[in-house]
Design an enzyme around this catalytic site. Structure first.
Site, PDB file in Angstrom:
ATOM      1  N   HIS A  62       0.806  -1.229   0.000  1.00 29.30           N
ATOM      2  CA  HIS A  62       0.000   0.000   0.000  1.00 29.30           C
ATOM      3  C   HIS A  62       0.834   1.271   0.000  1.00 29.30           C
ATOM      4  CE1 HIS A  62      -2.963  -2.939   0.573  1.00 29.30           C
ATOM      5  NE2 HIS A  62      -3.792  -2.328   1.372  1.00 29.30           N
ATOM      6  N   ASP A  74      -6.346  -2.855  -3.580  1.00 35.95           N
ATOM      7  CA  ASP A  74      -5.795  -4.215  -3.655  1.00 35.95           C
ATOM      8  C   ASP A  74      -6.917  -5.243  -3.811  1.00 35.95           C
ATOM      9  OD1 ASP A  74      -6.384  -3.313  -1.047  1.00 35.95           O
ATOM     10  OD2 ASP A  74      -5.147  -4.850  -0.118  1.00 35.95           O
ATOM     11  N   HIS A 110     -11.019  -1.729   8.066  1.00 38.91           N
ATOM     12  CA  HIS A 110     -10.354  -0.515   8.499  1.00 38.91           C
ATOM     13  C   HIS A 110     -10.694   0.701   7.629  1.00 38.91           C
ATOM     14  CE1 HIS A 110      -6.852  -0.533   5.430  1.00 38.91           C
ATOM     15  NE2 HIS A 110      -7.740  -1.407   5.027  1.00 38.91           N
TER      16      HIS A 110
HETATM   17 FE1  FEO Z   1      -6.359  -5.246   1.751  1.00 35.29          FE
HETATM   18 FE2  FEO Z   1      -7.755  -2.364   3.004  1.00 35.29          FE
HETATM   19  O1  FEO Z   1      -7.055  -3.497   1.710  1.00 35.29           O
END
Ligand code: FEO
Length: 402
Positions: free
Chosen positions: A24, A83, A146
């Site tokens: 990320h 992702d 999250h």
């Molecule tokens: Fe695996 Fe919050 O992305």
């Protein structure tokens, strides 16, 4: 890797990203990662989650081992971070789904990423169920675990919970289940993932675990979107118990000294403080910000009862490497710890005031005194540092009660 049938008629069709080292854009993923996705074959064929854009061709290949993409009826988007949704536009084009299920916040976030006015979006409420034939999909909104859009998908007939980022680990493997690998390693990688991604949302984790308990969900397969999956009562409990510990931010009788140095004066102070901490009965680790990635530092901070920051004064401030690490750690909101600081200086000496402000901003319990020394620490200053280390160890043991 080819698809794996994880339950009768339910296939893992995700992608293993062997060489991902920068997760990320900010977290280190030394062991690579996976983007897990699932294809359920029932009266309706359902694709749950997708993968990052760069992995599209491998993803389509995996789907095609099971069915033609255009045979898929429903898409479930548990999470819109890229992702898991980077290839969503292409998948929608290819599949032409009858319905796309998203959480209420997912419906809003989707519009900010994609031109999706003509997509068949179905916003589902938390707890809502959709029959797909012999099986049911039940959705649980897990807002801010999250991201605002996150949700879990539960398949009651299969006792299978697909948990998006929660319970994930960054580990690229040929194995798909925790019971096929070293569980200690899974635990370490799950803790690292939690420390670097999930920690700020710990109150939300506690609430989610409580609601899962209240709902009495029967889960014998827990499937995060990254890393290995947990099957069987024992391994599912292993994951839930670990998250319960992480969310309470329980720490150990250990300290981490995070520092930067120019001409080794601050480093010598760090070393003397470490000796005091060790002699005070706690484990200690010195981590120079030059020698360690901020993700690895955060993983140590997460477990430690004390975080000690050291920097020389540089241009009326602190060294830039320290500013990077402090910004990163503060954002991840470590709690339930003590903090202390030290540093050297040549003429103006702002370092310890700045580091003290960071400790206060992080809401760590400050152990005093903050020690600063002009140019080089002498024997007396190093003795003060050692005594600060003893005090830090005492404060850790008071906090942990061990
Ligand atoms: Fe695996 Fe919050 O992305």
């Amino acid at each position: 890797m080819r698809p794996v049938e994880v339950k009768n008629g339910i296939h893992w069709v995700g992608v293993v990203d062997w060489n991902c080292r920068n997760f990320h854009g900010y977290a280190r993923s030394a062991m690579g990662t996976t983007y897990n996705a699932f294809l359920v074959e029932d009266e309706k064929k359902v694709l749950i989650d997708t993968v990052k854009a760069e992995s599209l061709s491998q993803f389509l290949c995996n789907i095609t081992h099971i069915c033609k993409p255009e045979e898929i009826d429903y898409l479930v988007v548990n999470h819109l971070e890229l992702d898991h949704s980077g290839c969503l536009e292409k998948i929608v084009e290819k599949v032409n789904p009858e319905k796309i299920f998203v959480s209420p916040m997912g419906g809003k976030v989707l519009k900010t990423f994609f031109d999706c006015e003509d997509w068949p979006i179905h916003v589902i409420k938390s707890g809502e169920e959709v029959s797909i034939g012999k099986r049911t999909l039940r959705f649980f909104e897990t807002r801010m675990l999250h991201w605002p859009d996150n949700m879990f998908t539960y398949i009651p007939e299969e006792k299978m919970l697909i948990s998006s980022d929660a319970f994930g680990q960054n580990w690229a493997t040929s194995e798909r289940f925790v019971d096929e690998v070293d569980k200690g390693r899974v635990e370490r990688l799950m803790a690292e993932y939690y420390a670097n991604i999930v920690n700020p949302y710990s109150p939300k984790v506690i609430k989610t675990l409580e609601s899962l308990g209240e709902l009495g969900l029967d889960v014998d397969m827990l499937c995060p979107d990254h890393g290995l999956m947990f099957r069987g009562e024992e391994d599912v409990k292993f994951a839930l118990d670990a998250y319960s510990r992480y969310a309470r931010q329980e720490c150990e009788n250990k300290a981490v000294i995070v520092y930067d140095t120019m001409w080794h004066s601050t480093e010598r102070m760090a070393s003397a403080i470490a000796s005091g901490i060790a002699d005070g009965g706690c484990s200690v680790r010195l981590m120079s910000v030059k020698a360690n990635h901020h993700s690895d530092i955060m993983s140590e901070v997460f477990k430690s009862g004390a975080v000690v920051f050291g920097s020389p004064t540089h241009n009326n401030g602190i060294l830039p490497g320290m500013a990077d690490v402090l910004t990163y750690i503060k954002g991840l909101r470590p709690q339930n710890k003590v903090g202390a600081c030290f540093g050297s200086f040549g003429w103006s000496g702002e370092c310890v005031n700045i580091l003290t402000d960071w400790i206060k901003a992080m809401k760590l319990d400050l152990v005093e005194p903050a020690i600063k020394v002009r140019n080089r620490p002498d024997h007396d200053t190093l003795k003060e540092c050692y005594e600060l280390g003893l005090n830090i160890a005492k404060a850790i043991r008071e906090k942990t009660g061990k």
